[in-house]
Design a protein around this motif. Structure first.
Motif, PDB file in Angstrom:
ATOM      1  N   ARG A   1      -6.257   4.430   6.363  1.00  0.00           N
ATOM      2  CA  ARG A   1      -5.456   3.788   7.405  1.00  0.00           C
ATOM      3  C   ARG A   1      -5.569   2.268   7.343  1.00  0.00           C
ATOM      4  O   ARG A   1      -4.612   1.544   7.675  1.00  0.00           O
TER       5      ARG A   1
ATOM      6  N   ASP B   1       8.460  -0.347  -3.799  1.00  0.00           N
ATOM      7  CA  ASP B   1       9.773   0.108  -3.342  1.00  0.00           C
ATOM      8  C   ASP B   1       9.849   1.635  -3.394  1.00  0.00           C
ATOM      9  O   ASP B   1      10.046   2.220  -4.447  1.00  0.00           O
TER      10      ASP B   1
ATOM     11  N   ALA C   1       2.218   0.640   1.471  1.00  0.00           N
ATOM     12  CA  ALA C   1       3.601   1.034   1.755  1.00  0.00           C
ATOM     13  C   ALA C   1       4.562  -0.135   1.578  1.00  0.00           C
ATOM     14  O   ALA C   1       5.709   0.055   1.141  1.00  0.00           O
ATOM     15  N   ARG C   2       4.108  -1.345   1.893  1.00  0.00           N
ATOM     16  CA  ARG C   2       4.983  -2.525   1.772  1.00  0.00           C
ATOM     17  C   ARG C   2       4.977  -3.129   0.374  1.00  0.00           C
ATOM     18  O   ARG C   2       5.851  -3.930   0.039  1.00  0.00           O
TER      19      ARG C   2
ATOM     20  N   THR D   1       2.407   7.182   6.246  1.00  0.00           N
ATOM     21  CA  THR D   1       2.716   5.759   6.479  1.00  0.00           C
ATOM     22  C   THR D   1       3.881   5.318   5.603  1.00  0.00           C
ATOM     23  O   THR D   1       4.751   4.548   6.054  1.00  0.00           O
ATOM     24  N   ILE D   2       3.923   5.788   4.366  1.00  0.00           N
ATOM     25  CA  ILE D   2       5.054   5.454   3.479  1.00  0.00           C
ATOM     26  C   ILE D   2       6.355   6.017   4.041  1.00  0.00           C
ATOM     27  O   ILE D   2       7.393   5.320   4.076  1.00  0.00           O
TER      28      ILE D   2
ATOM     29  N   ALA E   1      -0.643   0.460   5.278  1.00  0.00           N
ATOM     30  CA  ALA E   1       0.533  -0.385   5.500  1.00  0.00           C
ATOM     31  C   ALA E   1       0.731  -1.361   4.343  1.00  0.00           C
ATOM     32  O   ALA E   1       1.870  -1.621   3.931  1.00  0.00           O
ATOM     33  N   ASP E   2      -0.371  -1.908   3.813  1.00  0.00           N
ATOM     34  CA  ASP E   2      -0.275  -2.823   2.664  1.00  0.00           C
ATOM     35  C   ASP E   2       0.329  -2.117   1.458  1.00  0.00           C
ATOM     36  O   ASP E   2       1.184  -2.668   0.762  1.00  0.00           O
TER      37      ASP E   2
ATOM     38  N   GLU F   1       7.055   6.679   7.135  1.00  0.00           N
ATOM     39  CA  GLU F   1       7.416   5.921   8.340  1.00  0.00           C
ATOM     40  C   GLU F   1       7.983   4.552   7.985  1.00  0.00           C
ATOM     41  O   GLU F   1       8.879   4.040   8.667  1.00  0.00           O
ATOM     42  N   THR F   2       7.475   3.962   6.909  1.00  0.00           N
ATOM     43  CA  THR F   2       7.938   2.630   6.490  1.00  0.00           C
ATOM     44  C   THR F   2       9.287   2.699   5.789  1.00  0.00           C
ATOM     45  O   THR F   2      10.111   1.780   5.916  1.00  0.00           O
ATOM     46  N   TRP F   3       9.541   3.800   5.069  1.00  0.00           N
ATOM     47  CA  TRP F   3      10.774   3.968   4.290  1.00  0.00           C
ATOM     48  C   TRP F   3      11.498   5.229   4.799  1.00  0.00           C
ATOM     49  O   TRP F   3      11.246   6.343   4.316  1.00  0.00           O
TER      50      TRP F   3
END
Length: 343
Positions: A160, A171, A167-168, A190-191, A164-165, A193-195
């Motif tokens: 956790r 691409d 996932a961002r 997390t990926i 986020a790092d 949720e981000t994409w």
């Protein structure tokens, strides 16, 4: 005559003793996590005698532990017998967003027993954990549900902090992401949720997948992710665009790691990509917090799995031996992404 510069021998001795004696911190925090001190103090300050009744401890002994936690910044002593949790101490609570409670329990418990025999691993190169559990790799977790729960939740907590790092940093738009050995699926979730247009496949042993299902449902992601059990030494799901392996390859020696990578290669199309999320060992270590974290993980791999952290050159050679090329390194915070394409 030139004056001496730098710390004196006595100062160095005291600095070294700080390192030698640091084990008390691990145990104090781990015991606090097991006793649920942060949860018990969540509503406000309490006396040590009240806390002792709540967690079944000797009042005087718990008072000593709470004082020690004050010295670590976990608690604050308001009056002689009144203790309050600090913002950092709240991270030992069950409900904190970035809780490290399970990791503290694991590191001061199951891992502690293994690390006590580090010298044995250094002399032989063998895994101490396999001798203690009587099982290779992570097979022991299938037979011990409580150990599996603590370990896997500890992995969630560690992941956790970097999810986020990761996932961002890459691409994942429109991709079908196969998370190989993904545990409870914290990184994959997390990926997704981000994409929002990405889809996922979480692949791991039954002890992990059985718990992951409810977590994906709770985050509203169950419709976008398949949950598959299996053995990544035998095969992995086909049809992925990205094959994601976080902290998997560092668990195994070169021969076993190559087996995993070959399984991924067989499942991949020519257009698919392999993405490792790993710590990358520098060519030379220095006494910095970042390098100390890598050194700790490296020795942990030794005692637990007879494995190690690798340099980028070692990763590249391993990947090429398993049928990959165009290997590139991408930064992602405390970890790195290593992307490779099928040859």
């Amino acid at each position: 005559m030139e004056e001496k510069t730098g710390p004196s021998e006595r100062e160095l001795a005291n600095r070294l003793l700080g390192i030698v004696n640091a084990s008390w911190m691990t145990q104090a925090v781990s015991v606090a996590a097991r006793l649920g001190i942060a949860d018990l103090l969540e509503a406000g300050p309490r006396t040590s005698s009240d806390l002792a009744s709540a967690c079944g401890c000797n009042p005087g002994a718990l008072h000593q532990l709470l004082r020690a936690l004050c010295a670590l910044g976990i608690c604050v002593q308001r009056e002689r017998d009144l203790f309050e949790i600090t913002p950092m101490g709240r991270l030992l609570g069950s409900n904190a967003r970035y809780s490290v409670r399970s990791w503290a329990i694991y590191w001061g418990g199951a891992a502690w027993e293994v690390w006590a025999r580090l010298q044995e691993s250094v002399r032989t190169g063998d895994s101490v954990r396999s001798k203690i559990t009587g099982a290779e790799g992570f097979e022991h977790l299938e037979k011990d549900p409580e150990a599996a729960r603590i370990f896997n939740q500890g992995m969630v907590e560690m992941t956790r902090l970097i999810a986020a790092d990761v996932a961002r940093a890459y691409d994942f738009a429109g991709k079908r992401v196969v998370d190989v050995g993904g545990g409870y699926g914290e990184l994959l979730a997390t990926i997704l949720e981000t994409w929002p247009d990405a889809r996922g496949v979480l692949f791991d042993m039954p002890h992990a997948i059985s718990e992951a299902r409810a977590r994906f449902e709770a985050r509203g992601l169950s419709g976008r992710c398949e949950l598959v059990t299996g053995d990544f030494f035998a095969s992995v799901p086909e049809g992925g665009d990205v094959y994601l392996l976080k902290s998997v390859i560092h668990d195994w020696n070169d021969e076993r790691a190559k087996q995993i990578l070959l399984c991924c290669r067989r499942a991949m199309s020519a257009q698919a990509r392999l993405l490792l999320v790993e710590r990358v060992m520098p060519e030379r270590l220095e006494p910095t917090p970042e390098h100390q974290a890598i050194a700790r993980s490296d020795l942990n791999m030794l005692v637990a799995l007879a494995a190690r952290e690798r340099t980028f050159g070692e990763f590249e050679a391993l990947l090429r031996a398993a049928g990959f090329d165009r290997v590139r390194l991408l930064p992602a915070g405390a970890f790195s992404l290593i992307e490779a394409s099928p040859s």
